[in-house]
Design a protein around this motif. Structure first.
Motif, short mmCIF file in Angstrom:
data_model
loop_
_atom_site.label_atom_id
_atom_site.label_comp_id
_atom_site.label_asym_id
_atom_site.label_seq_id
_atom_site.Cartn_x
_atom_site.Cartn_y
_atom_site.Cartn_z
N LEU A 41 38.51 41.73 35.32
CA LEU A 41 39.66 42.60 35.06
C LEU A 41 40.33 43.01 36.37
CD1 LEU A 41 41.28 44.09 32.90
CD2 LEU A 41 39.71 46.01 33.17
N LEU A 42 39.54 43.29 37.39
CA LEU A 42 40.09 43.62 38.71
C LEU A 42 40.89 42.44 39.27
CD1 LEU A 42 40.24 45.49 41.23
CD2 LEU A 42 38.16 44.35 42.00
N ALA A 43 40.38 41.24 39.11
CA ALA A 43 41.08 40.05 39.59
C ALA A 43 42.42 39.88 38.87
CB ALA A 43 40.21 38.81 39.41
N VAL A 44 42.42 40.06 37.57
CA VAL A 44 43.66 39.90 36.80
C VAL A 44 44.67 40.99 37.16
CG1 VAL A 44 44.62 39.98 34.46
CG2 VAL A 44 42.56 38.66 34.91
N VAL A 77 48.69 33.13 39.83
CA VAL A 77 47.60 32.14 39.77
C VAL A 77 46.82 32.11 41.08
CG1 VAL A 77 47.12 29.67 39.59
CG2 VAL A 77 48.72 30.74 38.01
N ALA A 78 47.54 32.13 42.20
CA ALA A 78 46.88 32.03 43.50
C ALA A 78 46.03 33.27 43.81
CB ALA A 78 47.92 31.84 44.60
N ILE A 79 46.56 34.45 43.59
CA ILE A 79 45.84 35.69 43.93
C ILE A 79 44.68 35.90 42.97
CG2 ILE A 79 46.05 38.21 44.08
CD1 ILE A 79 47.27 36.68 46.43
N THR A 80 44.88 35.66 41.69
CA THR A 80 43.78 35.82 40.73
C THR A 80 42.65 34.85 41.06
OG1 THR A 80 45.33 36.52 39.03
CG2 THR A 80 43.16 35.83 38.29
N GLY A 81 42.99 33.62 41.36
CA GLY A 81 41.97 32.64 41.75
C GLY A 81 41.25 33.04 43.02
N LEU A 82 41.99 33.55 44.00
CA LEU A 82 41.38 33.98 45.26
C LEU A 82 40.41 35.13 45.04
CD1 LEU A 82 41.24 33.86 48.38
CD2 LEU A 82 43.14 35.48 48.39
N VAL A 83 40.81 36.12 44.26
CA VAL A 83 39.94 37.28 44.02
C VAL A 83 38.69 36.85 43.26
CG1 VAL A 83 39.77 39.52 42.88
CG2 VAL A 83 41.82 38.95 44.17
N ILE A 84 38.82 35.98 42.27
CA ILE A 84 37.65 35.50 41.54
C ILE A 84 36.73 34.72 42.47
CG2 ILE A 84 36.89 33.88 39.75
CD1 ILE A 84 39.12 34.96 38.00
N LEU A 85 37.30 33.90 43.34
CA LEU A 85 36.49 33.16 44.31
C LEU A 85 35.73 34.12 45.23
CD1 LEU A 85 35.77 30.38 45.65
CD2 LEU A 85 37.65 30.88 47.22
N LEU A 86 36.39 35.14 45.72
CA LEU A 86 35.74 36.11 46.59
C LEU A 86 34.64 36.88 45.84
CD1 LEU A 86 38.81 37.50 48.56
CD2 LEU A 86 37.01 35.98 49.40
N GLU A 87 34.89 37.20 44.57
CA GLU A 87 33.87 37.89 43.78
C GLU A 87 32.67 37.00 43.55
OE1 GLU A 87 36.12 39.03 40.37
OE2 GLU A 87 36.83 40.89 41.30
N GLU A 88 32.87 35.71 43.35
CA GLU A 88 31.75 34.78 43.21
C GLU A 88 30.96 34.67 44.51
OE1 GLU A 88 33.50 31.13 41.90
OE2 GLU A 88 33.51 31.74 39.81
#
Length: 94
Positions: A41-44, A77-88
């Protein structure tokens, strides 16, 4: 005989300690699921905020109406993907 990682034997199946241990693992799983949901949810939400900023900047800088929408979609798309990658990478979601 099952041995826990602390080196102590596992509690008997019918004992109160076994019930507490299973409740603890259930609570831990619920917390883990909650943390994962909140991380996504934070990423989105971060993606939405970045897309809104890109749209506003695009509306002021671009001539047409379609260009700011494309900028916003790409940014989302880019920022959501980046945040999810960082969270992983940090272990928040696995």
């Amino acid at each position: 005989m099952t041995v826990h990682s602390e080196g102590q034997p596992a509690p008997a199946a019918g004992s109160a300690l076994a019930h507490t241990a299973s409740a603890s693992s259930s609570t831990q799983q619920t917390r883990s699921t909650t943390v994962r949901v909140l991380a996504v949810l934070l990423a989105v939400m971060t993606g939405i905020a970045a897309a809104l900023a890109a749209f506003i900047a695009g509306a002021h800088l671009a001539e047409g109406a379609a260009e700011p929408v494309v900028w916003a979609a790409t940014t989302f798309v880019a920022i959501t993907g980046l945040v999810i990658l960082l969270e992983e990478k940090t272990g928040l979601i696995g």
